[in-house]
Motif scaffolding. Structure first.
Motif, short mmCIF file in Angstrom:
data_model
loop_
_atom_site.label_atom_id
_atom_site.label_comp_id
_atom_site.label_asym_id
_atom_site.label_seq_id
_atom_site.Cartn_x
_atom_site.Cartn_y
_atom_site.Cartn_z
N THR A 42 0.81 -1.21 0.00
CA THR A 42 0.00 0.00 0.00
C THR A 42 0.84 1.26 0.00
OG1 THR A 42 -1.71 -1.17 1.21
CG2 THR A 42 -1.84 1.22 1.22
N SER A 43 1.87 1.31 0.87
CA SER A 43 2.64 2.54 0.98
C SER A 43 4.03 2.30 1.57
CB SER A 43 1.91 3.56 1.84
OG SER A 43 1.82 3.08 3.18
N LEU A 44 4.89 3.25 1.31
CA LEU A 44 6.20 3.37 1.93
C LEU A 44 6.22 4.75 2.56
CD1 LEU A 44 9.19 2.49 2.39
CD2 LEU A 44 9.70 3.59 0.20
N SER A 45 6.44 4.82 3.86
CA SER A 45 6.42 6.13 4.53
C SER A 45 7.69 6.34 5.33
CB SER A 45 5.20 6.26 5.44
OG SER A 45 5.23 5.26 6.43
N ARG A 46 8.15 7.59 5.31
CA ARG A 46 9.32 7.99 6.08
C ARG A 46 8.84 8.41 7.46
NH1 ARG A 46 11.87 12.60 7.71
NH2 ARG A 46 14.14 12.54 7.79
N ASP A 47 9.29 7.70 8.49
CA ASP A 47 8.88 8.01 9.87
C ASP A 47 9.81 9.01 10.52
OD1 ASP A 47 6.79 6.15 9.59
OD2 ASP A 47 8.13 4.52 10.17
N LEU A 54 6.87 0.05 5.54
CA LEU A 54 6.09 -0.48 4.43
C LEU A 54 4.77 -0.98 4.99
CD1 LEU A 54 8.66 -2.75 2.60
CD2 LEU A 54 7.45 -0.86 1.57
N THR A 55 3.68 -0.68 4.33
CA THR A 55 2.37 -1.19 4.73
C THR A 55 1.83 -2.07 3.61
OG1 THR A 55 1.97 0.81 6.02
CG2 THR A 55 0.06 -0.56 5.52
N GLU A 81 18.54 -2.35 6.88
CA GLU A 81 18.41 -3.36 7.92
C GLU A 81 16.93 -3.54 8.22
OE1 GLU A 81 20.36 -3.93 12.24
OE2 GLU A 81 19.29 -2.05 11.97
N LEU A 82 16.50 -4.78 8.32
CA LEU A 82 15.13 -5.07 8.73
C LEU A 82 15.05 -4.89 10.24
CD1 LEU A 82 12.29 -6.23 8.13
CD2 LEU A 82 13.27 -8.50 8.49
N VAL A 83 14.23 -3.93 10.67
CA VAL A 83 14.08 -3.64 12.09
C VAL A 83 13.01 -4.54 12.70
CG1 VAL A 83 13.46 -1.86 13.78
CG2 VAL A 83 14.81 -1.26 11.78
N SER A 84 11.85 -4.59 12.06
CA SER A 84 10.76 -5.44 12.55
C SER A 84 9.81 -5.74 11.40
CB SER A 84 10.01 -4.75 13.69
OG SER A 84 9.35 -3.59 13.22
N GLU A 85 9.06 -6.83 11.58
CA GLU A 85 8.04 -7.18 10.61
C GLU A 85 6.87 -7.80 11.34
OE1 GLU A 85 6.96 -10.35 9.63
OE2 GLU A 85 8.49 -11.62 10.52
N ASP A 86 5.69 -7.43 10.91
CA ASP A 86 4.46 -7.98 11.45
C ASP A 86 3.49 -8.15 10.28
OD1 ASP A 86 2.41 -8.87 13.03
OD2 ASP A 86 1.95 -6.92 13.92
N VAL A 87 3.83 -9.09 9.39
CA VAL A 87 3.02 -9.29 8.20
C VAL A 87 1.73 -10.04 8.51
CG1 VAL A 87 4.99 -9.17 6.64
CG2 VAL A 87 4.26 -11.39 7.52
N ASN A 88 1.68 -10.67 9.67
CA ASN A 88 0.52 -11.45 10.05
C ASN A 88 -0.45 -10.66 10.94
OD1 ASN A 88 -1.13 -13.67 10.11
ND2 ASN A 88 0.06 -14.80 11.59
N VAL A 94 9.29 -2.63 8.98
CA VAL A 94 10.05 -1.42 9.32
C VAL A 94 11.51 -1.64 8.92
CG1 VAL A 94 10.73 0.16 11.15
CG2 VAL A 94 8.46 -0.89 11.21
N LEU A 95 12.07 -0.64 8.21
CA LEU A 95 13.45 -0.70 7.72
C LEU A 95 14.24 0.49 8.23
CD1 LEU A 95 12.72 -1.42 3.95
CD2 LEU A 95 13.35 -3.08 5.69
N HIS A 96 15.53 0.25 8.49
CA HIS A 96 16.51 1.32 8.75
C HIS A 96 17.42 1.41 7.54
CE1 HIS A 96 16.68 1.41 13.43
NE2 HIS A 96 15.75 2.21 12.96
N PHE A 97 17.81 2.62 7.16
CA PHE A 97 18.83 2.83 6.14
C PHE A 97 20.04 3.47 6.79
CE2 PHE A 97 15.05 2.34 3.62
CZ PHE A 97 15.50 1.61 2.54
N TYR A 98 21.23 2.90 6.51
CA TYR A 98 22.48 3.35 7.10
C TYR A 98 23.44 3.83 6.02
CZ TYR A 98 21.21 0.93 11.41
OH TYR A 98 20.59 0.52 12.55
N ASP A 99 24.29 4.76 6.40
CA ASP A 99 25.41 5.16 5.55
C ASP A 99 26.47 4.07 5.69
OD1 ASP A 99 27.64 6.24 4.35
OD2 ASP A 99 27.33 8.23 5.19
#
Length: 125
Positions: A42-47, A54-55, A81-88, A94-99
């Protein structure tokens, strides 16, 4: 010849495997300015800086795989990095992006097109 049982849904050894994807254009601040392609997401949002959610359109039983690619990046050296997932439950990933050169420093991907591909399990067996 290997004796494997392939399923009609994508020729996978994993029953009920589903592929979802999203392509989004990110602006200079790292926010999504438009979606160029999306299927099942559905969406990608910057928190906040480097933190994105990702929803999904619906619930799935399990996340099997995740791939992030930058198709037209002005910045290089980012990793995720995958921070968390709750697909069920909440249908969120939730993703983190690192330099890459400064581990631990959260950084927004900016002025680029990002492609996110998910492999999900759609059945319980």
């Amino acid at each position: 010849m290997a004796e494997r049982r392939f399923h009609r849904d994508g020729q996978s050894l994993e029953p009920g495997e589903t592929t979802l994807y999203l392509e989004a254009v990110l602006d200079g601040a790292g926010a999504v300015s438009s979606y160029t392609r999306q299927r099942g997401i559905t969406s990608l949002s910057r928190d906040s800086a480097g933190l994105y959610t990702l929803t999904l359109q619906q619930q799935y039983f399990a996340l099997l795989g995740l791939e992030v690619s930058f198709l037209s990046a002005t910045e290089v050296g980012l990793r995720f990095e995958l921070v968390s997932e709750d697909v069920n439950g909440n249908r969120e990933i939730v993703l983190h992006f690192y330099d890459f050169n400064s581990p631990g420093t959260l950084t927004d991907p900016t002025s680029c097109t990002i492609r996110i591909t998910l492999e999900l399990k759609n059945v319980t067996y």
